[in-house]
Design a protein around this motif. Sequence first.
Motif, short mmCIF file in Angstrom:
data_model
loop_
_atom_site.label_atom_id
_atom_site.label_comp_id
_atom_site.label_asym_id
_atom_site.label_seq_id
_atom_site.Cartn_x
_atom_site.Cartn_y
_atom_site.Cartn_z
N GLN A 12 0.83 -1.20 0.00
CA GLN A 12 0.00 0.00 0.00
C GLN A 12 0.87 1.26 0.00
O GLN A 12 2.01 1.23 0.48
CB GLN A 12 -0.92 0.01 1.22
CG GLN A 12 -1.99 -1.06 1.20
CD GLN A 12 -2.98 -0.91 2.34
OE1 GLN A 12 -2.71 -0.22 3.33
NE2 GLN A 12 -4.13 -1.55 2.20
N PRO A 13 0.35 2.35 -0.51
CA PRO A 13 1.10 3.61 -0.45
C PRO A 13 1.50 3.92 0.99
O PRO A 13 0.72 3.74 1.92
CB PRO A 13 0.10 4.63 -0.99
CG PRO A 13 -0.77 3.84 -1.90
CD PRO A 13 -0.92 2.50 -1.25
N GLY A 14 2.73 4.38 1.14
CA GLY A 14 3.26 4.65 2.46
C GLY A 14 3.97 3.48 3.10
O GLY A 14 4.64 3.64 4.14
N GLY A 15 3.83 2.32 2.50
CA GLY A 15 4.45 1.12 3.05
C GLY A 15 5.91 0.97 2.67
O GLY A 15 6.49 1.84 2.01
N SER A 16 6.48 -0.16 3.09
CA SER A 16 7.90 -0.43 2.86
C SER A 16 8.09 -1.82 2.28
O SER A 16 7.28 -2.72 2.50
CB SER A 16 8.68 -0.34 4.18
OG SER A 16 8.62 0.96 4.74
N LEU A 17 9.17 -1.97 1.54
CA LEU A 17 9.62 -3.25 1.03
C LEU A 17 11.13 -3.26 1.05
O LEU A 17 11.75 -2.20 0.90
CB LEU A 17 9.15 -3.50 -0.40
CG LEU A 17 7.73 -3.99 -0.66
CD1 LEU A 17 7.50 -4.07 -2.17
CD2 LEU A 17 7.48 -5.33 -0.02
N ARG A 18 11.70 -4.44 1.20
CA ARG A 18 13.14 -4.58 1.01
C ARG A 18 13.39 -5.59 -0.09
O ARG A 18 13.00 -6.75 0.01
CB ARG A 18 13.85 -5.02 2.29
CG ARG A 18 15.37 -4.97 2.12
CD ARG A 18 16.13 -5.30 3.38
NE ARG A 18 16.26 -6.74 3.59
CZ ARG A 18 17.26 -7.31 4.26
NH1 ARG A 18 18.22 -6.54 4.79
NH2 ARG A 18 17.30 -8.60 4.42
N LEU A 19 14.03 -5.14 -1.14
CA LEU A 19 14.43 -6.02 -2.23
C LEU A 19 15.81 -6.59 -1.94
O LEU A 19 16.66 -5.91 -1.37
CB LEU A 19 14.47 -5.26 -3.55
CG LEU A 19 13.18 -4.56 -3.96
CD1 LEU A 19 13.36 -3.91 -5.34
CD2 LEU A 19 12.00 -5.49 -3.96
N SER A 20 16.00 -7.83 -2.37
CA SER A 20 17.29 -8.49 -2.22
C SER A 20 17.79 -8.96 -3.57
O SER A 20 16.99 -9.28 -4.45
CB SER A 20 17.16 -9.70 -1.28
OG SER A 20 16.73 -9.32 0.01
N CYS A 21 19.08 -9.00 -3.71
CA CYS A 21 19.71 -9.47 -4.94
C CYS A 21 20.84 -10.41 -4.55
O CYS A 21 21.81 -9.98 -3.92
CB CYS A 21 20.23 -8.31 -5.77
SG CYS A 21 21.17 -8.79 -7.24
N ALA A 22 20.69 -11.68 -4.91
CA ALA A 22 21.72 -12.67 -4.63
C ALA A 22 22.65 -12.77 -5.83
O ALA A 22 22.19 -12.99 -6.95
CB ALA A 22 21.09 -14.02 -4.34
N ILE A 23 23.94 -12.60 -5.58
CA ILE A 23 24.94 -12.60 -6.65
C ILE A 23 25.80 -13.84 -6.55
O ILE A 23 26.27 -14.19 -5.47
CB ILE A 23 25.81 -11.34 -6.57
CG1 ILE A 23 24.96 -10.10 -6.85
CG2 ILE A 23 26.98 -11.42 -7.53
CD1 ILE A 23 25.70 -8.79 -6.77
#
Length: 124
Positions: A12-23
């Motif tokens: 939802q607007p105002g929310g948070s996410l954390r993206l991860s990238c495995a290399i």
Amino acid sequence: EQLVESGGGLVQPGGSLRLSCAISGFSMDRFATAWFRQAPGKEREAVSCERPADDSTYTANSVQGRFTISRDNAKSMVYLQMNSLKPEDTAVYYCAADPHYLCMKEVFHAFEFWGQGTQVTVSS
């Protein structure tokens, strides 16, 4: 060499996410690592980049103060913490890495290694 993103989803607007990238396949210690995004009908844009070995960084004005890039070299992981998300942040987010370039807009298109992307949708 492989980059695999995860962590996308609907928020939802105002929310948070954390993206991860495995290399995998190379040591990222001296690499520049970056996050890009592409919204439907728009060109891909750089969101944030860092190359700590050379104190090189970049953050797009549109996400300044809301998004933070980070990395864990020991785990070969790159992260993008996204706070105060807005509908206009909706896009496919891509992780990228390059052994040669600094974090400069002029060279982002030439980054050598790319992930497949993860969808982020910001909607109520």
